[in-house]
Each structure stands twice: as C-alpha cells, then as structure tokens.
Design an enzyme around this catalytic site. Sequence first.
Site, short mmCIF file in Angstrom:
data_model
loop_
_atom_site.label_atom_id
_atom_site.label_comp_id
_atom_site.label_asym_id
_atom_site.label_seq_id
_atom_site.Cartn_x
_atom_site.Cartn_y
_atom_site.Cartn_z
N SER A 1 -43.79 -14.48 -19.96
CA SER A 1 -43.27 -14.16 -21.29
C SER A 1 -42.89 -12.69 -21.44
CB SER A 1 -44.32 -14.51 -22.36
OG SER A 1 -44.60 -15.89 -22.34
N SER B 1 -49.59 -15.45 -25.72
CA SER B 1 -49.09 -15.30 -24.35
C SER B 1 -50.09 -14.59 -23.45
CB SER B 1 -47.79 -14.48 -24.35
OG SER B 1 -46.76 -15.15 -25.03
N ASP B 2 -50.17 -15.06 -22.20
CA ASP B 2 -50.89 -14.34 -21.15
C ASP B 2 -50.01 -13.20 -20.63
OD1 ASP B 2 -52.76 -16.32 -21.41
OD2 ASP B 2 -52.32 -17.29 -19.51
N ASP C 1 -48.80 -12.13 -17.18
CA ASP C 1 -48.71 -12.78 -15.87
C ASP C 1 -48.31 -11.76 -14.80
OD1 ASP C 1 -49.14 -15.53 -16.82
OD2 ASP C 1 -47.21 -15.27 -17.81
N GLU D 1 -53.29 -13.61 -16.26
CA GLU D 1 -53.16 -14.59 -15.19
C GLU D 1 -52.65 -13.84 -13.97
OE1 GLU D 1 -50.71 -18.62 -13.97
OE2 GLU D 1 -51.29 -18.32 -16.08
N ASP E 1 -47.66 -26.05 -8.45
CA ASP E 1 -47.27 -25.19 -9.57
C ASP E 1 -46.68 -23.86 -9.09
OD1 ASP E 1 -48.12 -27.06 -11.39
OD2 ASP E 1 -50.03 -26.09 -11.79
N LYS F 1 -40.38 -20.73 -23.24
CA LYS F 1 -40.68 -22.01 -23.86
C LYS F 1 -39.89 -22.22 -25.15
CE LYS F 1 -45.35 -22.42 -21.97
NZ LYS F 1 -46.81 -22.42 -22.26
N TYR G 1 -45.58 -21.40 -31.35
CA TYR G 1 -45.55 -20.57 -30.14
C TYR G 1 -45.07 -19.16 -30.46
CZ TYR G 1 -43.88 -18.84 -25.61
OH TYR G 1 -43.64 -18.07 -24.50
#
Length: 266
Positions: A40, A50-51, A53, A95, A138, A211, A237
């Site tokens: 994101s 949101s993480d 990443d 993450e 993934d 997303k 979101y």
Amino acid sequence: MVITMTDNYNIKIPVQARDVAIVAADLFGERLCGVYLYGSAVLGGLHPDSDVDVLIIIDGSLDGTQRAELTKRLLKLSVTVEAARCERHGLRPLEVTILDSVKLKPRRFPPRIEYLYGEWLRAEIEAGELPMPHESTDLVILLRQSERHSLRLYGCELSALVDPIPDSDIKRAMRGELPNLAGYLHGDERNVLLTYCRMWYTLANGDIVSKDTAAEWVLARLEPELRRPIEVARLAYLGKADDSGEYADAARLAIYFEEKISELLE
C-alpha cells in the site's frame, strides 16, 4: 556497512521501513543484497489498517542466532492492528519477507521464503516459535507486485535479483489460492472480498493494483444487486465507512467471484 536510502519524492517512506532496513544491514552485513518497500505504501498510499510491507533479499540463509535476533527486533518495531488504531505515534503492523538470492534463480514454483514476519504470527512467536523457511504460492503474487510496484531502499535493483514472474505462474498460484479463500470469509469479509477483486483485476489486466482500485474496477462490472458489499468494503478499506454488519450477502458474492475467476483461469 553504511546503508543509504533511495528516496522517491512522490512516496513517503514509513519510518518503520527505514528501521527494518537498518536492522537488516546490521544483522546481515555484506550478505544484504537489497531492501524494498512494496504494498500500500507505494500503491496509492497507506490506509488506516495497512501494513508496512518490506521485502529483503540476502545472500544465503539465516542461522538460528540471526533468526532469533531478527524476530526480537521486529517484535519491538511492529505493533498489532488493534494497537495501531489507538497509537499516537503512527506505528503500524509490519510484514517482512526475507528471500535467499541463491534460491531465486533459476525460478522455481512454488518459490521459497527464508523468513516471514507478520502480526498474525505474533502469538505463535511470543510462545517461542520462530518463523522458519517454507514454500509459498503467495510469494508469486508478492514478487509480481514488487517487480512492478516497489521502492528500492537499499542495494541493487530488484530486477537484478529476481527473474520476471510469468503470467502462467500467476494463474498457477491463484488456482491454488482460490479454493481456500472462502474459508477465511467469516470474520474477515472485507479483506477476502477485496482479494477476490484483485484476483479478477489481475487476471483481466495482468497488473496488480491497490485493493480500492481493483474494487472500483470490479464495481463497474457487477450487477447492481451485488455491488453493496464491495462498495462498503472499499470505503471501509479507505477509512471512510464503518462496515460492521454490512456483509449479509458476502457468501453469495464469494460464489459469484469464484465462478468468474475460475472462468478466467481456464
């Protein structure tokens, strides 16, 4: 090792991402090949839940001492979703995915993750379980997203370390993920429905977008009676709506998505 961030003035680099890069440099030294911000933060900006990443590539694997020390430091840098919502200093869940460059070429399926930290693993980690190497379909989606939409924080360009992900691998990964997705629907309707939207968008267009962008694209293609859950999920979101109690038709919509995505996977 002196770590120098590669700034992009159109993207605000989260402090936590910088901290992760510094930790990686400290622990891995000359074995650190690259650190990349994705997700994101580079796809339209971070949203309320949101993480942050971060993808890290190193030369070789982690030994037990490094694995334990890295985990200890990430536990301190990251916060749970619940804590993030009431955190005054803007901290978010992290993450962090670490890959071994030796296992990236030649490309294989499924690819192998050397180490993965995420807040959904916190309880297991605090109980004494360290993140261990494992194969992950993934990761195919993560690498496609990172090769097209990521910001290099340190090291060489990602393309020098990772071969391009072919569409055939994307479809193969989605075939494996699709049958299990509905099982996560109850209690996590927003994320699951938006994941269906991203899968549909990616299969139709080849790219991976945020997303909310995928949801907007899908809404233009849904029958009016199916739109409400996606409209609410998209706004929630973005932090613009409360979606509590809004997913009565989620199971019906999930069946529709599975049929539509399965057609595209044929």
